[in-house]
Design a protein around this motif. Structure first.
Motif, PDB file in Angstrom:
ATOM      1  N   ASN A  92       0.795  -1.226   0.000  1.00  0.00           N
ATOM      2  CA  ASN A  92       0.000   0.000   0.000  1.00  0.00           C
ATOM      3  C   ASN A  92       0.830   1.279   0.000  1.00  0.00           C
ATOM      4  OD1 ASN A  92      -2.228  -1.605  -0.092  1.00  0.00           O
ATOM      5  ND2 ASN A  92      -2.762  -1.373   2.052  1.00  0.00           N
ATOM      6  N   PRO A  93       1.862   1.396   0.846  1.00  0.00           N
ATOM      7  CA  PRO A  93       2.636   2.644   0.811  1.00  0.00           C
ATOM      8  C   PRO A  93       3.658   2.696  -0.330  1.00  0.00           C
ATOM      9  CG  PRO A  93       3.183   1.366   2.794  1.00  0.00           C
ATOM     10  CD  PRO A  93       2.165   0.598   2.036  1.00  0.00           C
ATOM     11  N   GLY A  94       3.791   1.621  -1.112  1.00  0.00           N
ATOM     12  CA  GLY A  94       4.720   1.633  -2.239  1.00  0.00           C
ATOM     13  C   GLY A  94       6.148   1.315  -1.861  1.00  0.00           C
ATOM     14  N   THR A  95       6.336   0.482  -0.833  1.00  0.00           N
ATOM     15  CA  THR A  95       7.679   0.103  -0.397  1.00  0.00           C
ATOM     16  C   THR A  95       8.099  -1.180  -1.101  1.00  0.00           C
ATOM     17  OG1 THR A  95       7.289   1.090   1.762  1.00  0.00           O
ATOM     18  CG2 THR A  95       9.084  -0.505   1.613  1.00  0.00           C
ATOM     19  N   VAL A  96       9.328  -1.179  -1.605  1.00  0.00           N
ATOM     20  CA  VAL A  96       9.893  -2.365  -2.256  1.00  0.00           C
ATOM     21  C   VAL A  96      11.209  -2.685  -1.570  1.00  0.00           C
ATOM     22  CG1 VAL A  96      10.814  -3.329  -4.401  1.00  0.00           C
ATOM     23  CG2 VAL A  96       8.848  -1.787  -4.475  1.00  0.00           C
ATOM     24  N   ILE A  97      11.341  -3.917  -1.102  1.00  0.00           N
ATOM     25  CA  ILE A  97      12.604  -4.360  -0.515  1.00  0.00           C
ATOM     26  C   ILE A  97      13.375  -5.073  -1.612  1.00  0.00           C
ATOM     27  CG2 ILE A  97      13.687  -5.850   1.197  1.00  0.00           C
ATOM     28  CD1 ILE A  97      11.197  -5.305   2.957  1.00  0.00           C
ATOM     29  N   GLU A 135       7.741   4.769  -1.575  1.00  0.00           N
ATOM     30  CA  GLU A 135       6.821   5.562  -2.395  1.00  0.00           C
ATOM     31  C   GLU A 135       6.978   5.291  -3.887  1.00  0.00           C
ATOM     32  OE1 GLU A 135       6.813   9.678  -1.264  1.00  0.00           O
ATOM     33  OE2 GLU A 135       6.769   9.185   0.858  1.00  0.00           O
ATOM     34  N   ILE A 136       7.114   4.029  -4.242  1.00  0.00           N
ATOM     35  CA  ILE A 136       7.176   3.639  -5.644  1.00  0.00           C
ATOM     36  C   ILE A 136       5.751   3.684  -6.201  1.00  0.00           C
ATOM     37  CG2 ILE A 136       7.873   1.834  -7.274  1.00  0.00           C
ATOM     38  CD1 ILE A 136      10.167   3.078  -5.592  1.00  0.00           C
ATOM     39  N   VAL A 137       5.566   4.397  -7.293  1.00  0.00           N
ATOM     40  CA  VAL A 137       4.231   4.536  -7.870  1.00  0.00           C
ATOM     41  C   VAL A 137       3.806   3.232  -8.530  1.00  0.00           C
ATOM     42  CG1 VAL A 137       4.444   7.027  -8.219  1.00  0.00           C
ATOM     43  CG2 VAL A 137       5.124   5.460 -10.040  1.00  0.00           C
ATOM     44  N   ARG A 138       2.498   3.052  -8.687  1.00  0.00           N
ATOM     45  CA  ARG A 138       2.007   1.824  -9.299  1.00  0.00           C
ATOM     46  C   ARG A 138       2.404   1.779 -10.765  1.00  0.00           C
ATOM     47  NH1 ARG A 138      -4.477   2.305  -8.989  1.00  0.00           N
ATOM     48  NH2 ARG A 138      -4.143   0.094  -8.916  1.00  0.00           N
ATOM     49  N   GLY A 139       2.599   0.564 -11.266  1.00  0.00           N
ATOM     50  CA  GLY A 139       2.960   0.390 -12.664  1.00  0.00           C
ATOM     51  C   GLY A 139       4.172  -0.511 -12.830  1.00  0.00           C
ATOM     52  N   THR A 140       4.722  -0.498 -14.044  1.00  0.00           N
ATOM     53  CA  THR A 140       5.870  -1.334 -14.395  1.00  0.00           C
ATOM     54  C   THR A 140       7.163  -0.580 -14.124  1.00  0.00           C
ATOM     55  OG1 THR A 140       4.554  -2.351 -16.147  1.00  0.00           O
ATOM     56  CG2 THR A 140       6.939  -2.639 -16.277  1.00  0.00           C
ATOM     57  N   HIS A 141       8.115  -1.261 -13.497  1.00  0.00           N
ATOM     58  CA  HIS A 141       9.398  -0.650 -13.161  1.00  0.00           C
ATOM     59  C   HIS A 141      10.536  -1.610 -13.470  1.00  0.00           C
ATOM     60  CE1 HIS A 141       7.484   2.720 -11.149  1.00  0.00           C
ATOM     61  NE2 HIS A 141       6.659   1.844 -10.594  1.00  0.00           N
ATOM     62  N   THR A 142      11.720  -1.046 -13.717  1.00  0.00           N
ATOM     63  CA  THR A 142      12.914  -1.844 -13.959  1.00  0.00           C
ATOM     64  C   THR A 142      13.990  -1.454 -12.952  1.00  0.00           C
ATOM     65  OG1 THR A 142      12.389  -1.957 -16.307  1.00  0.00           O
ATOM     66  CG2 THR A 142      14.641  -2.506 -15.667  1.00  0.00           C
ATOM     67  N   LEU A 143      14.497  -2.462 -12.235  1.00  0.00           N
ATOM     68  CA  LEU A 143      15.561  -2.264 -11.255  1.00  0.00           C
ATOM     69  C   LEU A 143      16.893  -2.649 -11.875  1.00  0.00           C
ATOM     70  CD1 LEU A 143      14.214  -3.870  -7.963  1.00  0.00           C
ATOM     71  CD2 LEU A 143      15.012  -1.534  -8.236  1.00  0.00           C
ATOM     72  N   GLY A 144      17.896  -1.871 -11.579  1.00  0.00           N
ATOM     73  CA  GLY A 144      19.258  -2.200 -11.979  1.00  0.00           C
ATOM     74  C   GLY A 144      20.151  -2.067 -10.766  1.00  0.00           C
ATOM     75  N   ALA A 145      21.303  -2.718 -10.789  1.00  0.00           N
ATOM     76  CA  ALA A 145      22.234  -2.614  -9.660  1.00  0.00           C
ATOM     77  C   ALA A 145      23.652  -2.880 -10.135  1.00  0.00           C
ATOM     78  CB  ALA A 145      21.853  -3.601  -8.560  1.00  0.00           C
ATOM     79  N   VAL A 146      24.581  -2.152  -9.538  1.00  0.00           N
ATOM     80  CA  VAL A 146      26.004  -2.363  -9.795  1.00  0.00           C
ATOM     81  C   VAL A 146      26.735  -2.360  -8.461  1.00  0.00           C
ATOM     82  CG1 VAL A 146      25.978  -1.312 -12.098  1.00  0.00           C
ATOM     83  CG2 VAL A 146      26.514   0.100 -10.106  1.00  0.00           C
ATOM     84  N   ILE A 147      27.880  -3.019  -8.443  1.00  0.00           N
ATOM     85  CA  ILE A 147      28.784  -2.913  -7.300  1.00  0.00           C
ATOM     86  C   ILE A 147      29.889  -1.970  -7.744  1.00  0.00           C
ATOM     87  CG2 ILE A 147      30.430  -4.084  -5.799  1.00  0.00           C
ATOM     88  CD1 ILE A 147      28.754  -6.605  -6.056  1.00  0.00           C
TER      89      ILE A 147
END
Length: 181
Positions: A92-97, A135-147
């Motif tokens: 509901n609050p838009g939290t993504v772990i 607070e991630i808005v609803r919809g499609t998202h793409t996550l990326g990550a680098v070290i």
């Protein structure tokens, strides 16, 4: 009676054997009918051999299994473990772990930098194996990550992960966040 669309007629005609005879007629209400049996007032349609069509070979769809790419400088594995590819995150609050697979553990001086939809996430520079995005808005998202190493150089890059954020509508009074005084 329902009218038959042109695409439905073509489909029905294509299902008949080559050289078959089809009869077409219009009833008193203007409905068009097709049959392989003669009907009073029906016009005979002789079907001919359809043209042959050669289709290109079908390519295999890429696997959605998590992968690890650009692993160098001492990391055997680096990837996004959570959320999984094509997952729906319901919060509901838009939290993504966001959790990572890192082998061996993150070295001293190295840090993980996360991007969301191609934009760096400021609070996502961390030295652990997880980060919380808010607070991630609803919809499609793409996550990326680098070290990154201590000098800011990219040491390893995880394959991007697409996920779907599901949040209830804020237009429903019970779902609106409380206003601060």
């Amino acid at each position: 009676m329902k009218r038959i669309t042109a695409s439905a007629v073509l489909f029905l005609l294509a299902a008949l054997p080559v050289g078959a005879v089809v009869y077409k007629w219009t009833d008193e209400e203007g409905g068009v009918h097709f049959s392989d049996n003669p009907h009073p007032g029906a016009k005979r349609l002789d079907l001919e051999q359809p043209p042959a069509v050669s289709l290109p070979p079908v390519e295999e769809a890429p696997s959605t299994a998590p992968q690890t790419s650009l692993v160098t400088k001492g990391y055997a594995q680096f990837g996004i473990a959570q959320p999984q590819a094509e997952a729906t995150v319901r919060n509901n609050p838009g939290t993504v772990i966001v959790r990572f697979r890192i082998e061996p553990e993150l070295r001293d001086g190295d840090r993980i930098r996360v991007s969301l939809d191609g934009q760096p996430v400021d609070a996502a520079a961390l030295s652990g194996a997880a980060v919380e995005l808010h607070e991630i808005v609803r919809g499609t998202h793409t996550l990326g990550a680098v070290i990154e190493d201590a000098m800011g150089g990219v040491v390893a890059r995880a394959d991007p992960v697409t996920f779907y954020m599901h949040r209830p509508s804020v237009n429903i009074p019970a779902n609106k966040p409380p206003r601060l005084p």
